[in-house]
Scaffold this motif. Structure first.
Motif, PDB file in Angstrom:
ATOM      1  N   VAL A 102      -2.444   2.174   3.758  1.00 11.63           N
ATOM      2  CA  VAL A 102      -1.897   1.305   2.770  1.00 11.63           C
ATOM      3  C   VAL A 102      -0.797   1.675   2.044  1.00 11.63           C
ATOM      4  O   VAL A 102      -0.611   2.728   1.749  1.00 11.63           O
ATOM      5  N   SER A 103       0.375   0.887   2.253  1.00 14.64           N
ATOM      6  CA  SER A 103       1.542   1.232   1.256  1.00 14.64           C
ATOM      7  C   SER A 103       1.904   0.085   0.412  1.00 14.64           C
ATOM      8  O   SER A 103       2.266  -0.975   0.791  1.00 14.64           O
ATOM      9  N   LEU A 104       1.663   0.538  -0.981  1.00 14.12           N
ATOM     10  CA  LEU A 104       1.961  -0.823  -1.904  1.00 14.12           C
ATOM     11  C   LEU A 104       3.392  -0.863  -2.061  1.00 14.12           C
ATOM     12  O   LEU A 104       4.176   0.131  -1.985  1.00 14.12           O
ATOM     13  N   SER A 105       3.961  -2.017  -2.224  1.00 15.04           N
ATOM     14  CA  SER A 105       5.281  -2.208  -2.260  1.00 15.04           C
ATOM     15  C   SER A 105       5.628  -3.206  -3.247  1.00 15.04           C
ATOM     16  O   SER A 105       5.951  -4.510  -2.840  1.00 15.04           O
ATOM     17  N   ASP A 106       5.631  -2.912  -4.611  1.00 15.70           N
ATOM     18  CA  ASP A 106       5.931  -3.652  -5.837  1.00 15.70           C
ATOM     19  C   ASP A 106       7.357  -4.115  -5.643  1.00 15.70           C
ATOM     20  O   ASP A 106       8.299  -3.333  -4.897  1.00 15.70           O
ATOM     21  N   HIS A 107       8.024  -5.043  -6.239  1.00 13.11           N
ATOM     22  CA  HIS A 107       9.383  -5.486  -6.426  1.00 13.11           C
ATOM     23  C   HIS A 107      10.031  -4.641  -7.242  1.00 13.11           C
ATOM     24  O   HIS A 107       9.818  -4.304  -8.309  1.00 13.11           O
ATOM     25  N   ASP A 108      11.001  -3.821  -6.661  1.00  9.37           N
ATOM     26  CA  ASP A 108      12.043  -2.840  -7.184  1.00  9.37           C
ATOM     27  C   ASP A 108      11.194  -1.983  -8.083  1.00  9.37           C
ATOM     28  O   ASP A 108      11.841  -1.398  -9.152  1.00  9.37           O
ATOM     29  N   CYS A 109      10.173  -1.238  -7.603  1.00 10.18           N
ATOM     30  CA  CYS A 109       9.393  -0.440  -8.485  1.00 10.18           C
ATOM     31  C   CYS A 109       8.759   0.432  -7.518  1.00 10.18           C
ATOM     32  O   CYS A 109       7.674   0.026  -6.724  1.00 10.18           O
ATOM     33  N   MET A 110       8.503   1.542  -8.158  1.00 13.74           N
ATOM     34  CA  MET A 110       7.509   2.526  -7.223  1.00 13.74           C
ATOM     35  C   MET A 110       6.332   3.045  -8.293  1.00 13.74           C
ATOM     36  O   MET A 110       5.583   4.167  -8.223  1.00 13.74           O
ATOM     37  N   GLU A 111       6.365   2.314  -9.393  1.00 12.38           N
ATOM     38  CA  GLU A 111       5.163   2.822 -10.318  1.00 12.38           C
ATOM     39  C   GLU A 111       3.831   2.976  -9.810  1.00 12.38           C
ATOM     40  O   GLU A 111       3.073   3.824 -10.070  1.00 12.38           O
ATOM     41  N   ALA A 112       3.434   1.916  -9.048  1.00 15.46           N
ATOM     42  CA  ALA A 112       2.084   1.910  -8.559  1.00 15.46           C
ATOM     43  C   ALA A 112       1.724   3.213  -7.739  1.00 15.46           C
ATOM     44  O   ALA A 112       0.871   3.958  -7.994  1.00 15.46           O
ATOM     45  N   PRO A 113       2.430   3.286  -6.446  1.00 21.47           N
ATOM     46  CA  PRO A 113       2.176   4.590  -6.003  1.00 21.47           C
ATOM     47  C   PRO A 113       2.465   6.123  -6.692  1.00 21.47           C
ATOM     48  O   PRO A 113       1.665   6.864  -6.584  1.00 21.47           O
ATOM     49  N   LEU A 114       3.222   5.961  -7.579  1.00 19.88           N
ATOM     50  CA  LEU A 114       3.408   7.251  -8.519  1.00 19.88           C
ATOM     51  C   LEU A 114       2.154   7.477  -9.235  1.00 19.88           C
ATOM     52  O   LEU A 114       1.705   8.675  -9.427  1.00 19.88           O
ATOM     53  N   LEU A 115       1.552   6.277  -9.691  1.00 18.20           N
ATOM     54  CA  LEU A 115       0.465   6.485 -10.514  1.00 18.20           C
ATOM     55  C   LEU A 115      -0.728   6.944  -9.773  1.00 18.20           C
ATOM     56  O   LEU A 115      -1.610   7.526 -10.305  1.00 18.20           O
ATOM     57  N   LEU A 116      -0.705   6.375  -8.628  1.00 19.86           N
ATOM     58  CA  LEU A 116      -2.188   6.626  -7.723  1.00 19.86           C
ATOM     59  C   LEU A 116      -1.899   8.193  -7.324  1.00 19.86           C
ATOM     60  O   LEU A 116      -3.049   8.913  -7.194  1.00 19.86           O
ATOM     61  N   ARG A 117      -0.937   8.660  -7.105  1.00 20.89           N
ATOM     62  CA  ARG A 117      -0.730   9.891  -6.703  1.00 20.89           C
ATOM     63  C   ARG A 117      -1.101  10.998  -7.768  1.00 20.89           C
ATOM     64  O   ARG A 117      -1.360  12.157  -7.104  1.00 20.89           O
ATOM     65  N   VAL A 118      -1.541  10.817  -8.913  1.00 25.03           N
ATOM     66  CA  VAL A 118      -1.804  11.521  -9.569  1.00 25.03           C
ATOM     67  C   VAL A 118      -3.352  11.863  -9.051  1.00 25.03           C
ATOM     68  O   VAL A 118      -3.862  13.142  -9.626  1.00 25.03           O
ATOM     69  N   LEU A 119      -3.817  10.954  -8.722  1.00 31.68           N
ATOM     70  CA  LEU A 119      -5.418  11.065  -8.234  1.00 31.68           C
ATOM     71  C   LEU A 119      -5.532  11.988  -6.956  1.00 31.68           C
ATOM     72  O   LEU A 119      -4.921  11.792  -6.266  1.00 31.68           O
ATOM     73  N   PRO A 120      -6.463  13.209  -7.099  1.00 24.91           N
ATOM     74  CA  PRO A 120      -6.181  14.038  -6.275  1.00 24.91           C
ATOM     75  C   PRO A 120      -6.569  13.509  -4.624  1.00 24.91           C
ATOM     76  O   PRO A 120      -5.855  13.823  -3.491  1.00 24.91           O
ATOM     77  N   ALA A 121      -7.543  12.496  -4.585  1.00 24.41           N
ATOM     78  CA  ALA A 121      -7.589  11.872  -3.330  1.00 24.41           C
ATOM     79  C   ALA A 121      -6.542  10.869  -2.934  1.00 24.41           C
ATOM     80  O   ALA A 121      -6.742  10.481  -1.713  1.00 24.41           O
ATOM     81  N   MET A 122      -5.578  10.607  -3.673  1.00 16.28           N
ATOM     82  CA  MET A 122      -4.724   9.792  -3.417  1.00 16.28           C
ATOM     83  C   MET A 122      -3.089  10.325  -3.251  1.00 16.28           C
ATOM     84  O   MET A 122      -2.299   9.353  -3.402  1.00 16.28           O
TER      85      MET A 122
END
Length: 195
Positions: A102-122
């Motif tokens: 899964v590759s989340l692709s918000d409009h002109d923003c990488m906030e979602a994957p950066l937030l999720l990368r804080v979690l060890p499993a992600m």
């Protein structure tokens, strides 16, 4: 490799040949979905165009009324990054019976994957976005997936800057440079969109 469109309910023998399903166009509550298209639709419809111009004229004459600026309006999808990720992952795993990417692709923003990368499993979630590219009198969207983490913020700044002050040469240079990064995938989103 030839492309083939498969339908879940009728092409099960074909689908069983694959072990991995990929989701590359999913938005989260971090995305700002522009309402600009509503203004374009309204301008192309005679009755709506008349109503909007009348409203605008009332505001300029009286200082009161409703002035709609669709270029500044937006809405956000309802799911937070983790929920959006889980919905996409579960659909692929449970409905298709495949391993999910899964590759989340918000409009002109990488906030979602950066937030999720804080979690060890992600930590391996790709840094991706849907880049809005102004081109002549229109805009198109490119999915830019799996940007290198070390330079992701630099890329985000460069893409945003190009969107704010576009030029064909600059867009082409950025696309050529992205093409040289082996792990990056660039996808032309909405290929049948009537621009």
């Amino acid at each position: 490799m030839p492309a083939k469109l498969a339908w879940f309910d009728r092409d099960q023998p074909l689908l069983r040949q694959f072990r991995t399903g990929v989701s590359i166009h999913s938005h989260t509550s971090c995305s700002r979905e522009s309402l600009e298209f509503i203004g374009r639709i309204a301008e192309s419809h005679p009755l709506l165009r008349t109503i909007l111009r009348a409203l605008s004229g009332t505001v300029s004459r009286t200082g009161r009324g409703l002035q709609l600026d669709f270029t500044r309006g937006y809405w956000t999808p309802p799911l937070c990054p983790r929920s959006a990720y889980e919905v996409e992952k579960n659909q692929i795993e449970q409905k298709l019976g495949m391993q999910a990417l899964v590759s989340l692709s918000d409009h002109d923003c990488m906030e979602a994957p950066l937030l999720l990368r804080v979690l060890p499993a992600m930590r391996e979630i790709p840094l991706s976005l849907e880049w809005t590219v102004p081109f002549q009198t229109s805009k198109f969207h490119l999915g830019v997936h799996n940007l290198p983490g070390a330079r992701a913020q630099e890329w985000m700044d460069e893409l945003k800057s190009c969107t704010a002050r576009p030029s064909t040469g600059r867009i082409c240079d950025l696309l050529r440079t992205l093409h040289t990064i082996p792990e990056v995938l660039v996808v032309f989103n909405h290929p049948l969109w009537n621009l």
